[in-house]
Design an enzyme around this catalytic site. Sequence first.
Site, mmCIF file in Angstrom:
data_model
loop_
_atom_site.group_PDB
_atom_site.id
_atom_site.type_symbol
_atom_site.label_atom_id
_atom_site.label_comp_id
_atom_site.label_asym_id
_atom_site.label_seq_id
_atom_site.Cartn_x
_atom_site.Cartn_y
_atom_site.Cartn_z
ATOM 1 N N TYR A 1 -7.375 -1.196 -10.215
ATOM 2 C CA TYR A 1 -7.735 -1.303 -11.626
ATOM 3 C C TYR A 1 -6.564 -1.015 -12.564
ATOM 4 O O TYR A 1 -6.494 -1.568 -13.657
ATOM 5 C CB TYR A 1 -8.875 -0.328 -11.961
ATOM 6 C CG TYR A 1 -10.147 -0.595 -11.199
ATOM 7 C CD1 TYR A 1 -10.820 -1.795 -11.334
ATOM 8 C CD2 TYR A 1 -10.675 0.368 -10.342
ATOM 9 C CE1 TYR A 1 -11.990 -2.041 -10.637
ATOM 10 C CE2 TYR A 1 -11.840 0.135 -9.631
ATOM 11 C CZ TYR A 1 -12.495 -1.079 -9.781
ATOM 12 O OH TYR A 1 -13.646 -1.315 -9.087
ATOM 13 N N ARG B 1 10.241 14.372 3.433
ATOM 14 C CA ARG B 1 8.911 14.365 2.835
ATOM 15 C C ARG B 1 8.744 15.399 1.722
ATOM 16 O O ARG B 1 8.315 15.051 0.626
ATOM 17 C CB ARG B 1 7.841 14.614 3.906
ATOM 18 C CG ARG B 1 6.425 14.537 3.371
ATOM 19 C CD ARG B 1 5.385 14.778 4.448
ATOM 20 N NE ARG B 1 5.402 13.738 5.456
ATOM 21 C CZ ARG B 1 4.588 13.733 6.504
ATOM 22 N NH1 ARG B 1 3.712 14.714 6.672
ATOM 23 N NH2 ARG B 1 4.639 12.767 7.395
ATOM 24 N N HIS C 1 7.854 2.702 2.978
ATOM 25 C CA HIS C 1 7.158 3.974 3.219
ATOM 26 C C HIS C 1 5.865 3.715 3.980
ATOM 27 O O HIS C 1 4.786 3.631 3.385
ATOM 28 C CB HIS C 1 6.867 4.644 1.865
ATOM 29 C CG HIS C 1 6.525 6.100 1.961
ATOM 30 N ND1 HIS C 1 7.455 7.074 2.234
ATOM 31 C CD2 HIS C 1 5.342 6.753 1.821
ATOM 32 C CE1 HIS C 1 6.876 8.256 2.239
ATOM 33 N NE2 HIS C 1 5.591 8.089 1.998
#
Length: 755
Positions: free
Chosen positions: A127, A36, A82
């Site tokens: 968007y 991570r 993931h």
Amino acid sequence: MSETTEERHQPWESQTLGDFTEKAYLDYSMYVVLDRALPHVGDGLKPVQRRIVYAMSELGLSAGSKPKKSARTIGDVLGKYHPHGDSACYEAMVLMAQPFAYRYPLVDGQGNWGSPDDPKSFAAMRYTEARLAPYAGVLLAELGQGTVDWTANFDGTLQEPETLPARLPNVLLNGTTGIAVGMATDIPPHNLREVAGACMRLLENSRASLDELMKHVPAPDFPTEAEIITPAEDIRAMYESGHGSIRMRAAWKREDGDIVITGLPFQTAGSRVLEQVAEQMRQKKLPMVSDLRDESDHENPVRLVIVPRSNRVDCERLMSHLFATTDLEKNYRVNMNVIGLDGRPQVKGLKGLLSEWINYRLETVTRRLQFRLDRVEKRLHILEGLLIAYLNVDEVIRIIREEDEPKPVLMKTFGLSDPQAEAILELKLRHLARLEEMKIRGEQDELMQEYQSLQKTLGSRQRLKTLVKKEIKADAERYGDARLSPIVSRTPARAMDESDLVPTEPVTVVLSKRGLARAAKGHDVDPEKLNFKSGDGFLASARGRSNQPAVFLDSTGRTYTVPAHLLPSARGQGEPLSGRVNPPDGATFAGVMTGEADDRWLLMTDHGYGFIARLGDLLTRNRKGKAVLKVPPGAGVLPPTPVMDAEHDWIAVAGSEGHFLTFPVEDLPEMPRGKGNKMLGLPPRRVRAGEERVAAVTTYDEEDILVLYSGQRYKRLGPDELDEYQGERGRRGYKLPQGWRKVDRLVPVSRLPES
């Protein structure tokens, strides 16, 4: 198996809580560190970044393709590789697309992807659209050429690369930050051409020193035009140990008398800087600045304008103050902690980091060449079989037509292998033309040359290094650019003193009998005519400037310092000093002083003792004050009096029983603190009984006229009359005329308020 190992492999139900907790925390820690928070030295990416880049390549979002909605990419990343939060994953993708955050962005975004003022103001992923940036080809170009190991995804249905075959040391180029368990990483970005030069230097000479590498990489290179002002020796120490710090300072210039800031430190918002400067202006700490505005636009991403109040303002000193008090100068921690080729996290210096990446790159290129060599070898084997078929085409056709199982017959008849026989059976009729034989022989010649070249390269370490060096040089020419962050030697920033940051206006500090203080603008103010609260009245005043400290003296002989510009305006009735300082219980204020640090003041008690003190020795930052004047039991403190000229001024002392004495100021010692020397000789018994005191004291010039106030009456004493009262310091003095022996105040005419 050891006892400890057996215990750790027991079912969790049979373990102690301590053992279970320890194992769970260690497993979690290793996951955070390796999967991570920390980047791999090979491709410089964290797992989430690697998965985003790989998923985009699998979606066909190359630099030349049409972009797709970011939600499509994030959906693929979460669903296939993931399984974590979508917002965190999208934020990682946004970071790789922001040119002000990444030195060489990996994602080319369309839409609102944030701004330097607010990096997290990006639009939602439904968007925005994105595709890979051209630079991402450095990481992905060799992915399908057997260069890296693959591993199963979280549910075992797909394969994903453990690392990407980076052609350049991305771990240094883009840098990274991350917090793991018990460790963190902060790697600054660097210039591609400079790092490529250092890599080529190491390929030429693996024993190259750090100083030789720093000729190519003198410092980090952030995606901003702000200056790097860290001394060269500190940067060298950072590159040697792998940890240290980098200091950046905003770039600015003079333009038509204004100060124009053109480059901000890394990840510094211009709006934040404007807020910090504006706040100082609101607090009246920047009187030399008259205006502030933001003129940033698309052509000038950073253009902050600071307008000085006049041409006399020292811009260098002003900017030095702003560097010290705002985010125009910032310090960045460096801790080059990465996961090495051995799978372990370690802090590495510049040479160690580059050397390990070069080993990774050499291994990657070796695997790529071996992969290609195997492919060439297989193709040559197939071509050899096809050539046999063309030379015996009639027999091949007969076997295929007549035999139920032509494949084993072909293998036995012509001594073919299984892949060769399969390739012959898959031939189309159109490829049986005579021209195809010529093509096969031509392809054989080309592949044989490539085969021999690959073998030579794989068999020579030097040839392999030369190939890697050529590829690094080619990539540096294609993706490299000039340094953005200049390396400049600068003097340390220094904040201005508070006295330098306030207007230098003349003020009159007024103290009332109840301890209320205020400051009136100008020196033409008659403090006795100001309005006071009911039951209160004028006690003392001092003339100075707004950028000077006001020093108050209390009845215990302690002094307190309050900046004059912080005192309320004289339009009001003042504020209690007890709100700014903490005098002892029962103490009252006796007087006020202000001026320069070298100004002299006369301090005295009504028992007749006093001394001369420098104002600078009376200053203190302690709210509880500073013990200066030793006050005998039962004594009172008289208002301090300024000494204009220690060599020529005189002191006049009047006793409560009409005794009057004048003597030179130079007869009195100058001390930082203490009781002082006897100024007027008073009978000790009468002093202890409270029957006689010093009623008034002042200093005057030998040309002054001294005014004695007794109630509503006053008497003027000229220089000749004052000579009659001269005597030695500490004497009893001379009796004043009958009717003038109750003196309230002594005031030189030259120091009376101007009417």
